[in-house]
Write a protein that holds these residues in place. Structure first.
Motif, mmCIF file in Angstrom:
data_model
loop_
_atom_site.group_PDB
_atom_site.id
_atom_site.type_symbol
_atom_site.label_atom_id
_atom_site.label_comp_id
_atom_site.label_asym_id
_atom_site.label_seq_id
_atom_site.Cartn_x
_atom_site.Cartn_y
_atom_site.Cartn_z
ATOM 1 N N SER A 78 38.963 43.053 42.271
ATOM 2 C CA SER A 78 40.346 42.655 42.527
ATOM 3 C C SER A 78 40.497 41.136 42.457
ATOM 4 O O SER A 78 41.570 40.628 42.113
ATOM 5 C CB SER A 78 40.777 43.155 43.903
ATOM 6 O OG SER A 78 39.872 42.706 44.909
ATOM 7 N N THR A 79 39.444 40.409 42.781
ATOM 8 C CA THR A 79 39.422 38.951 42.650
ATOM 9 C C THR A 79 38.061 38.547 42.112
ATOM 10 O O THR A 79 37.055 38.678 42.803
ATOM 11 C CB THR A 79 39.648 38.265 44.013
ATOM 12 O OG1 THR A 79 40.878 38.711 44.576
ATOM 13 C CG2 THR A 79 39.686 36.755 43.849
ATOM 14 N N GLY A 80 38.022 38.094 40.875
ATOM 15 C CA GLY A 80 36.758 37.655 40.297
ATOM 16 C C GLY A 80 36.157 38.649 39.326
ATOM 17 O O GLY A 80 36.803 39.618 38.902
ATOM 18 N N ALA A 115 33.448 35.430 43.062
ATOM 19 C CA ALA A 115 34.751 35.585 43.702
ATOM 20 C C ALA A 115 35.442 34.226 43.797
ATOM 21 O O ALA A 115 34.773 33.186 43.850
ATOM 22 C CB ALA A 115 34.590 36.187 45.094
ATOM 23 N N CYS A 165 37.676 31.956 46.108
ATOM 24 C CA CYS A 165 38.137 31.794 47.482
ATOM 25 C C CYS A 165 38.927 30.490 47.620
ATOM 26 O O CYS A 165 39.038 29.718 46.667
ATOM 27 C CB CYS A 165 36.943 31.782 48.432
ATOM 28 S SG CYS A 165 36.026 33.346 48.458
ATOM 29 N N GLN A 177 34.836 28.717 43.926
ATOM 30 C CA GLN A 177 34.062 29.894 43.586
ATOM 31 C C GLN A 177 32.952 30.158 44.606
ATOM 32 O O GLN A 177 32.349 29.243 45.164
ATOM 33 C CB GLN A 177 33.465 29.768 42.194
ATOM 34 C CG GLN A 177 32.403 28.702 42.037
ATOM 35 C CD GLN A 177 31.705 28.779 40.690
ATOM 36 O OE1 GLN A 177 31.677 29.809 40.038
ATOM 37 N NE2 GLN A 177 31.127 27.657 40.263
ATOM 38 N N CYS A 202 37.747 35.277 52.594
ATOM 39 C CA CYS A 202 38.459 35.329 51.308
ATOM 40 C C CYS A 202 38.650 36.772 50.840
ATOM 41 O O CYS A 202 38.787 37.032 49.654
ATOM 42 C CB CYS A 202 37.751 34.492 50.252
ATOM 43 S SG CYS A 202 36.114 35.068 49.788
ATOM 44 N N LEU A 207 38.404 42.219 49.141
ATOM 45 C CA LEU A 207 37.843 42.227 47.792
ATOM 46 C C LEU A 207 37.325 43.621 47.481
ATOM 47 O O LEU A 207 36.566 44.192 48.263
ATOM 48 C CB LEU A 207 36.706 41.213 47.683
ATOM 49 C CG LEU A 207 35.867 41.224 46.401
ATOM 50 C CD1 LEU A 207 36.722 40.938 45.181
ATOM 51 C CD2 LEU A 207 34.708 40.237 46.500
#
Length: 391
Positions: free
Chosen positions: A322-324, A337, A339, A343, A380, A383
């Motif tokens: 979902s992120t990264g 990821a 944040c 990174q 963060c 995820l």
């Protein structure tokens, strides 16, 4: 304590004085002179000087009484030398410190100090100044194995590095060394003996303190040699040495929400987690403290995270989230990821095949849960990582 003679390079053999060749009888004072380490250092220095004059090498071999200067680019003070070597005689092999890294390895310079007891080498300390690589992936395997281990602790606020009783490192200020795409920080690292080798709590504290003091000495010397201002202070108080303990299967590696699958609980009975609060948090686990089977690393320093750039882009099968994004292949998974601080890299490694399954499945089985739990821990999350279908 019996100290090993080894530098930071894996596979390095013990350093001992060479056996003398058969020779014609000489006067007693000549024989004593030739047996002297100081005399041998003079000869080596003369040879190195001749080669330097021919443009062949950039090494010098000295002993402190001969040069009147401190080892490792005139940076190591007498206090650090005494803490590391006591009153033993030492020989220094010192490479010229360059302002630009040499070759693909990104090496600025290397310094090696060996102490002797009689004719026997007793301890060897190796110092490197180098720019860590992420573009080619050359520093994503060996360097983290030595310098991002679970036995290391953070140096403290304002000190971007880690230390243990056998290894220590610190990143130099980027305003001094420059910033380059897909490269990690320029670091000073220092090592002696076998990585993570510990004899007792007393020796661990003594050696860790000596290495840390020497590290700060050299880092400040290099900063000055590069023509930059400012210095690093010594750590005020280091965290307690990291100990192995019974693994918590419901909060594996001390991470809330990370449950260890039942298939691994018999083999991952003990774990150790180090580096909390610093540039990287590292956990190792295995059947006992003598044999780590898996390593879980979270690198929160954005520049240090660059050493895994090649792996996360090219090594293995793509992993979405979902992120990264990331990659997984064989015994290793790397996920990047994004944040608030930049990174972050989540790295899972299975160092040995499981006995029950006989396969390398740990990285695949743990990556989604590990990334989600660590993202939540460092603030963060949420995820969600989606693994590719198995072929």
């Amino acid at each position: 304590m019996s100290e090993e003679t080894s530098g930071a390079q894996p596979g390095e053999t013990a350093v001992t004085a060479p056996a003398p060749l058969p020779e014609e009888p000489r006067p007693p004072f000549v024989r004593r002179l030739l047996r002297s380490r100081t005399a041998r250092a003079v000869t080596a220095a003369a040879l190195a000087g001749a080669l330097l004059g021919a443009g062949t090498v950039a090494w010098r071999t000295d002993t402190l009484p001969l040069t009147g200067s401190s080892p490792c680019w005139d940076s190591l003070g007498s206090g650090s030398m005494e803490s590391l070597f006591g009153d033993r005689g030492t020989v220094t092999d010192e490479q010229e410190l360059r302002t630009d890294p040499m070759g693909d390895g990104g090496m600025y310079g290397q310094c090696r100090i060996t102490s002797y007891e009689g004719e026997r080498a007793r301890r060897q300390v190796t110092v490197n100044v180098r720019r860590l690589d992420g573009l080619r992936g050359t520093d994503a395997q060996v360097w983290p194995r030595d310098f991002l281990s679970s036995g290391m602790v953070w140096l403290g606020e304002g000190l971007p590095g880690m230390t243990s009783s056998s290894r220590a490192w610190i990143a130099l200020p980027q305003e001094c060394t420059g910033r380059h795409d897909f490269t990690g920080p320029t670091v000073v690292d220092i090592g002696m003996g076998r990585a993570d080798f510990e004899v007792s709590a007393e020796h661990t504290l003594r050696d860790r303190g000596a290495l840390t003091d020497a590290l700060i000495d050299v880092a400040n010397g290099v900063i000055d040699a590069f023509g930059c201002s400012g210095t690093y202070r010594l750590p005020r108080e280091l965290p307690a040495p990291v100990k192995w303990q019974d693994a918590d299967a419901d909060a594996f590696c001390g991470i809330k929400g990370l449950a260890l699958p039942a298939a691994y609980r018999k083999e991952l009975k003990e774990s150790r987690s180090g580096g909390a609060g610093g540039p990287a948090r590292v956990c190792e686990a295995g059947v006992s403290f003598r044999e780590a089977s898996v390593r879980l690393t979270t690198v929160v320093d954005p520049v240090l995270a660059e050493i895994y750039s090649w792996d996360v882009l090219r090594s293995g099968t793509p992993v979405k989230g979902s992120t990264g994004y990331g990659r997984i292949g064989g015994n290793r998974a790397v996920y990047r990821a994004i944040c608030q601080t930049g990174q972050v890299m989540f790295v899972l490694e299975q160092l040995r095949a499981t006995h029950e399954r006989g396969r390398f499945t740990f990285a695949r089985d743990l990556l989604p849960a590990y990334a989600a739990a660590e993202a939540e821990r460092i603030g963060c999350g949420p995820l969600k990582v989606t693994l590719p279908a198995e072929s």
